[in-house]
Design a protein around this motif. Structure first.
Motif, PDB file in Angstrom:
ATOM      1  N   LEU A  57       0.827  -1.208   0.000  1.00  0.00           N
ATOM      2  CA  LEU A  57       0.000   0.000   0.000  1.00  0.00           C
ATOM      3  C   LEU A  57       0.859   1.255   0.000  1.00  0.00           C
ATOM      4  CD1 LEU A  57      -2.979   0.884  -0.124  1.00  0.00           C
ATOM      5  CD2 LEU A  57      -2.919   1.085   2.371  1.00  0.00           C
ATOM      6  N   ARG A  58       1.539   1.540   1.093  1.00  0.00           N
ATOM      7  CA  ARG A  58       2.540   2.608   1.163  1.00  0.00           C
ATOM      8  C   ARG A  58       3.548   2.174   2.223  1.00  0.00           C
ATOM      9  NH1 ARG A  58      -2.266   4.949   1.979  1.00  0.00           N
ATOM     10  NH2 ARG A  58      -1.804   4.990   4.199  1.00  0.00           N
ATOM     11  N   MET A  62       1.011  -0.311   6.710  1.00  0.00           N
ATOM     12  CA  MET A  62       0.484  -1.482   7.413  1.00  0.00           C
ATOM     13  C   MET A  62       1.041  -1.539   8.832  1.00  0.00           C
ATOM     14  SD  MET A  62      -1.496  -2.883   5.372  1.00  0.00           S
ATOM     15  CE  MET A  62      -1.901  -2.844   3.656  1.00  0.00           C
ATOM     16  N   GLN A  65      -0.542   0.310  11.659  1.00  0.00           N
ATOM     17  CA  GLN A  65      -1.796  -0.218  12.205  1.00  0.00           C
ATOM     18  C   GLN A  65      -1.553  -1.405  13.141  1.00  0.00           C
ATOM     19  OE1 GLN A  65      -4.598   1.418  11.344  1.00  0.00           O
ATOM     20  NE2 GLN A  65      -3.402   2.733   9.995  1.00  0.00           N
ATOM     21  N   GLU A  94       3.195   7.658   9.144  1.00  0.00           N
ATOM     22  CA  GLU A  94       1.908   7.000   8.857  1.00  0.00           C
ATOM     23  C   GLU A  94       1.058   6.890  10.129  1.00  0.00           C
ATOM     24  OE1 GLU A  94       0.216   5.818   6.271  1.00  0.00           O
ATOM     25  OE2 GLU A  94       1.622   6.283   4.669  1.00  0.00           O
ATOM     26  N   GLY A 100       3.858  15.081   8.054  1.00  0.00           N
ATOM     27  CA  GLY A 100       4.418  14.917   6.714  1.00  0.00           C
ATOM     28  C   GLY A 100       4.335  13.483   6.231  1.00  0.00           C
ATOM     29  N   ALA A 101       5.017  13.225   5.114  1.00  0.00           N
ATOM     30  CA  ALA A 101       4.999  11.893   4.512  1.00  0.00           C
ATOM     31  C   ALA A 101       6.310  11.675   3.773  1.00  0.00           C
ATOM     32  CB  ALA A 101       3.830  11.776   3.532  1.00  0.00           C
ATOM     33  N   MET A 103       7.807  10.139   0.443  1.00  0.00           N
ATOM     34  CA  MET A 103       7.373   9.728  -0.885  1.00  0.00           C
ATOM     35  C   MET A 103       8.518   9.052  -1.630  1.00  0.00           C
ATOM     36  SD  MET A 103       5.144  13.017  -1.953  1.00  0.00           S
ATOM     37  CE  MET A 103       4.734  12.175  -3.468  1.00  0.00           C
ATOM     38  N   ARG A 104       8.172   8.507  -2.799  1.00  0.00           N
ATOM     39  CA  ARG A 104       9.164   7.894  -3.680  1.00  0.00           C
ATOM     40  C   ARG A 104      10.298   8.906  -3.958  1.00  0.00           C
ATOM     41  NH1 ARG A 104       8.962   3.671  -7.565  1.00  0.00           N
ATOM     42  NH2 ARG A 104       7.417   2.810  -6.137  1.00  0.00           N
ATOM     43  N   ALA A 106      12.801  11.302  -5.615  1.00  0.00           N
ATOM     44  CA  ALA A 106      12.471  12.112  -6.785  1.00  0.00           C
ATOM     45  C   ALA A 106      13.032  11.516  -8.074  1.00  0.00           C
ATOM     46  CB  ALA A 106      12.981  13.544  -6.587  1.00  0.00           C
ATOM     47  N   LEU A 108      13.445   8.361  -8.604  1.00  0.00           N
ATOM     48  CA  LEU A 108      12.871   7.008  -8.705  1.00  0.00           C
ATOM     49  C   LEU A 108      13.870   5.893  -8.415  1.00  0.00           C
ATOM     50  CD1 LEU A 108      10.595   7.362 -11.865  1.00  0.00           C
ATOM     51  CD2 LEU A 108       9.873   7.328  -9.483  1.00  0.00           C
ATOM     52  N   PHE A 148       8.004  15.009   2.399  1.00  0.00           N
ATOM     53  CA  PHE A 148       7.034  15.982   1.894  1.00  0.00           C
ATOM     54  C   PHE A 148       6.129  16.450   3.024  1.00  0.00           C
ATOM     55  CE2 PHE A 148       2.865  17.245   0.489  1.00  0.00           C
ATOM     56  CZ  PHE A 148       3.130  18.082  -0.581  1.00  0.00           C
TER      57      PHE A 148
ATOM     58  N   PRO B  16       6.881  11.724  -9.617  1.00  0.00           N
ATOM     59  CA  PRO B  16       7.998  11.316 -10.489  1.00  0.00           C
ATOM     60  C   PRO B  16       7.677  10.076 -11.319  1.00  0.00           C
ATOM     61  CG  PRO B  16       8.577  11.044  -8.143  1.00  0.00           C
ATOM     62  CD  PRO B  16       7.257  11.747  -8.194  1.00  0.00           C
ATOM     63  N   GLN B  17       6.818   9.189 -10.796  1.00  0.00           N
ATOM     64  CA  GLN B  17       6.451   8.000 -11.586  1.00  0.00           C
ATOM     65  C   GLN B  17       5.630   8.409 -12.799  1.00  0.00           C
ATOM     66  OE1 GLN B  17       5.643   4.154  -9.347  1.00  0.00           O
ATOM     67  NE2 GLN B  17       5.132   5.656  -7.785  1.00  0.00           N
ATOM     68  N   LYS B  40      -3.617   4.578  -7.708  1.00  0.00           N
ATOM     69  CA  LYS B  40      -4.007   3.198  -7.390  1.00  0.00           C
ATOM     70  C   LYS B  40      -5.512   3.030  -7.530  1.00  0.00           C
ATOM     71  CE  LYS B  40      -0.632   2.702  -3.654  1.00  0.00           C
ATOM     72  NZ  LYS B  40      -0.466   3.875  -2.787  1.00  0.00           N
ATOM     73  N   LEU B  65      -6.714   4.314   6.298  1.00  0.00           N
ATOM     74  CA  LEU B  65      -5.701   3.408   5.744  1.00  0.00           C
ATOM     75  C   LEU B  65      -5.443   3.582   4.251  1.00  0.00           C
ATOM     76  CD1 LEU B  65      -3.821   0.928   6.252  1.00  0.00           C
ATOM     77  CD2 LEU B  65      -5.735  -0.505   5.561  1.00  0.00           C
ATOM     78  N   ASN B  68      -3.165   8.232   2.157  1.00  0.00           N
ATOM     79  CA  ASN B  68      -2.451   9.086   3.108  1.00  0.00           C
ATOM     80  C   ASN B  68      -2.813  10.512   2.724  1.00  0.00           C
ATOM     81  OD1 ASN B  68      -0.698  10.752   4.458  1.00  0.00           O
ATOM     82  ND2 ASN B  68       1.074   9.405   4.214  1.00  0.00           N
ATOM     83  N   VAL B  70      -2.115  13.296   3.624  1.00  0.00           N
ATOM     84  CA  VAL B  70      -1.075  14.337   3.546  1.00  0.00           C
ATOM     85  C   VAL B  70      -0.701  14.556   2.076  1.00  0.00           C
ATOM     86  CG1 VAL B  70       1.311  14.912   4.163  1.00  0.00           C
ATOM     87  CG2 VAL B  70      -0.163  13.788   5.835  1.00  0.00           C
ATOM     88  N   ILE B  71      -0.683  13.476   1.307  1.00  0.00           N
ATOM     89  CA  ILE B  71      -0.219  13.573  -0.080  1.00  0.00           C
ATOM     90  C   ILE B  71      -1.246  13.092  -1.104  1.00  0.00           C
ATOM     91  CG2 ILE B  71       2.282  13.451   0.289  1.00  0.00           C
ATOM     92  CD1 ILE B  71       2.100  10.402  -0.007  1.00  0.00           C
TER      93      ILE B  71
END
Lengths: 222, 80
Positions: A57-58, A62, A65, A94, A100-101, A103-104, A106, A108, A148, B16-17, B40, B65, B68, B70-71
């Motif tokens: 998922l991210r 998971m 939780q 999470e 914040g978060a 992310m991938r 930049a 890749l 981010f 970026p993807q 997704k 869940l 997210n 935030v983004i």
């Protein structure tokens, strides 16, 4: 100082963290399975690096939780120290213990190499043994470390002195906003960072710049 | 009841993807490809038959869940 390392399915730096803690605090940490709902009596909880739940998922979604997270939130609310490294940082965002978060990256690409950082904030148990602006080298190893947050959050983090570590100028490996490598929560007892201090605690591992982080915790929490 | 949840990056969040996909499409010779954003799709089967209640439950799932916030933003589509 008593500590616990949380073990999620596909954690892979849990033993590195445990080895560093044992070597630098003199006490073997408790290894706590993510399904446990209670923490042992500890001063510090470490969420280690890895790929918990296969990054499904991210990253960290998971794991955030898991049953143990409720106990970790209570520990943090009581003022207990929490250190999230790499995947542990992702789990903390999470779980909303940090804003914040991640992310991938930049570009890749998975990035796995030593990176120069600057200690931006020394007012915390984690960073008190470093000098302000001190340059340290920690390894990074991640595909999703691109920090981010919206501008308001970033301004607040900077205004409140909560950006603990930044990538040194020109060294940002992942596109993180404002070169952020690690941040503190408001009470300054929770630190999340993408680089790995536990991998630079012995000359045999190629560096010792991470030692002071554990020494600061040991001095504060003992 | 079946539900389909779309999770995509918020406007303004760099993707970026999506950019890499756009570059690959250009490389394949597809002319006129502009901005590409990827996300997704999550299909969920629900026992619930009431549409309003299903929507409320799915919203809670997204907030807790599936996305997210935030983004990411999300959209919920219900199929009878």
């Amino acid at each position: 100082m008593k500590s616990a390392v949380i073990v999620f399915p596909a954690s892979n730096c849990d033993r590195d963290a445990a080895t560093a803690l044992k070597q630098l605090t003199g006490q073997t940490p408790h290894m706590v399975w993510h399904r446990d709902s209670e923490l042992p009596q500890v001063d510090l909880v470490v969420l280690p690096g890895g790929f918990s739940y296969g990054d499904y998922l991210r990253c960290g979604a998971m794991a955030s939780q898991s049953a143990i997270m409720r106990a970790i939130k209570a520990h943090a609310d009581r003022g207990g120290a929490v250190l999230g490294i790499c995947n542990g940082f992702q789990v903390l965002t999470e779980a909303h213990l940090l804003p914040g978060a991640l992310m991938r990256n930049a570009n890749l690409q998975f990035v796995c190499r030593p990176v120069a950082l600057e200690v931006n904030e020394t007012q915390s148990a984690f960073t008190r043994k470093y000098e302000h602006g001190q340059r340290v080298v920690f390894p990074v190893a991640h595909g999703d470390g691109n920090y981010f947050a919206d501008d308001e959050t970033l301004n607040r983090l900077e205004g409140e002195g909560r950006v603990a570590l930044r990538y040194a100028p020109g060294q940002n490996p992942n596109g993180s906003a404002r070169d952020i490598a690690g941040i503190l929560n408001q009470k300054r007892n929770v630190l999340g960072l993408m680089p790995h201090p536990e991998r630079v605690v012995d000359p045999l591992l190629g560096g010792t710049d991470g030692i002071k982080l554990f020494q600061g915790l040991l001095e504060t929490l003992s | 009841m079946k539900a389909r949840v779309f999770v995509t990056l918020k406007n303004g969040v760099l993707d970026p993807q999506g950019k890499a996909i756009a570059n690959a499409l250009h490389g394949l010779g597809f002319a006129g490809v502009g901005d590409v954003r990827q996300g997704k799709v999550i299909d969920i089967e629900l026992a619930e038959r009431d549409e309003a209640r299903a929507r409320a439950t799915l919203k809670e799932m997204c907030e807790k869940l599936l996305a997210n916030t935030v983004i990411e933003k999300y959209e919920i589509e219900l199929q009878a």
